[in-house]
Design an enzyme around this catalytic site. Sequence first.
Site, PDB file in Angstrom:
ATOM      1  N   ASP A  85      12.145  -1.597  -7.424  1.00 19.32           N
ATOM      2  CA  ASP A  85      11.606  -0.646  -6.446  1.00 19.32           C
ATOM      3  C   ASP A  85      12.632  -0.494  -5.322  1.00 19.32           C
ATOM      4  OD1 ASP A  85      10.064   0.384  -4.065  1.00 19.32           O
ATOM      5  OD2 ASP A  85       8.426   0.317  -5.514  1.00 19.32           O
ATOM      6  N   ASN A  93       1.324   1.759   3.875  1.00 19.49           N
ATOM      7  CA  ASN A  93       1.105   1.226   2.524  1.00 19.49           C
ATOM      8  C   ASN A  93      -0.056   0.244   2.454  1.00 19.49           C
ATOM      9  OD1 ASN A  93       4.695   0.830   2.198  1.00 19.49           O
ATOM     10  ND2 ASN A  93       3.466   2.632   1.760  1.00 19.49           N
ATOM     11  N   LEU A  94      -0.379  -0.413   3.565  1.00 14.90           N
ATOM     12  CA  LEU A  94      -1.209  -1.612   3.522  1.00 14.90           C
ATOM     13  C   LEU A  94      -2.642  -1.360   3.038  1.00 14.90           C
ATOM     14  CD1 LEU A  94      -0.031  -3.369   6.816  1.00 14.90           C
ATOM     15  CD2 LEU A  94       0.913  -3.530   4.506  1.00 14.90           C
ATOM     16  N   CYS A 210       1.070  11.115  -2.157  1.00 10.31           N
ATOM     17  CA  CYS A 210      -0.002  10.485  -1.388  1.00 10.31           C
ATOM     18  C   CYS A 210       0.110  10.872   0.086  1.00 10.31           C
ATOM     19  CB  CYS A 210       0.062   8.975  -1.552  1.00 10.31           C
ATOM     20  SG  CYS A 210      -0.302   8.411  -3.232  1.00 10.31           S
TER      21      CYS A 210
END
Length: 371
Positions: A85, A93-94, A210
């Site tokens: 990645d 992101n969390l 997203c």
Amino acid sequence: MTTNDAVTPAVTSAPTPPATPAASPGLTPARRRLGSRTAALDAGGDRTLTRLAAARVLVVGAGGLGAPVMSYLAGSGIARLTIVDPDTVDPSNLARQTLFTTADVGRPKAQVAAEHARAVDPEADVVALVGRFAPQLVVDHDVVVDAADSVVVTRAVSDACAAAGVPFVWGTVLGYDGQVSVFDDAGVLTGAPIDFHDLHPEVHPDEGSCAIDGVLPALCGAVGSVMAAQVTAIVAGLGDPLVGRVLTVDARRWRWTESPVRRGPDSHRPDAPAAEPDRIAPAALAARLADPADDVVVVDVRTPEERAEGAIAGAVTPDELATDAHDRDTPVVVVCARGPRAVAWASTADRPAVVLDGGMQAWLREGRPVV
């Protein structure tokens, strides 16, 4: 975004796999305890645990889908787990990438995911590769998991796996919708060759993200869990892999449907993987922007909300580029948050375009100015 100076910064070049992978410890007493509930299944037993203890799995992406995949594979007793990645952990992101905490913000996702896997199974050979997917990474793996959730990456994974005769598990999520399937161009699993080009024969760039369209956090966990289960189905026979079938979930109603995938014409399969646009490093772009004789134009394809947090001075939006009086031959550098949207835009642009390597994340990591 904050960074952690004690950690090696993320890079976006293609990583190199380790020259000599560690030997598998096999089915040790610790592995038996770790897999005791798996062994208790009616299709389990030592034979299943032994297969898992010999399996080598490459996971592409440690984000919303890669996080649950890594969580479950870490506890499966797998011999070697490789995670690739290019990104670092961001506060946004969390909510859905459950491997990470606020303490991980700014650290490479691959490294954090690998640390988690080692903490679950210290006997596993866990390799963290901070960078983009490269075809040579498929070699010496039994299964590839495509958790990058990018059509551009998936086509590269599909072509690399087809060339190597390795099956791969694919998943995607966006908004309230998710899909999972298994592709096996060599037909080693069922005797029926199927690859990603059979599902999507036409080349389309990523049409959403997203950041733009949002995603239900729990949907990532649901789809990622199914993807992890496909790995154990392939390497250990725990259930039937989704070869020739696509499982689709509508998270508004939590309805799961299954659709068949049939082999398409060979003309849909490229003789060679499509070339990605060239990339330019942040330092090289900064030098060009400082040169009065260079008429390079920076095109920022991020959302208005992302651009409001900071942009490269003089950057234009795609709409502004279309209305400006720039010649078609004017050099264009495309920028997004980290790269995928820029690659998709540059791949279909009506003019020559290169991509800022690592996107705004790389630009900011180097302390480059923004407005």
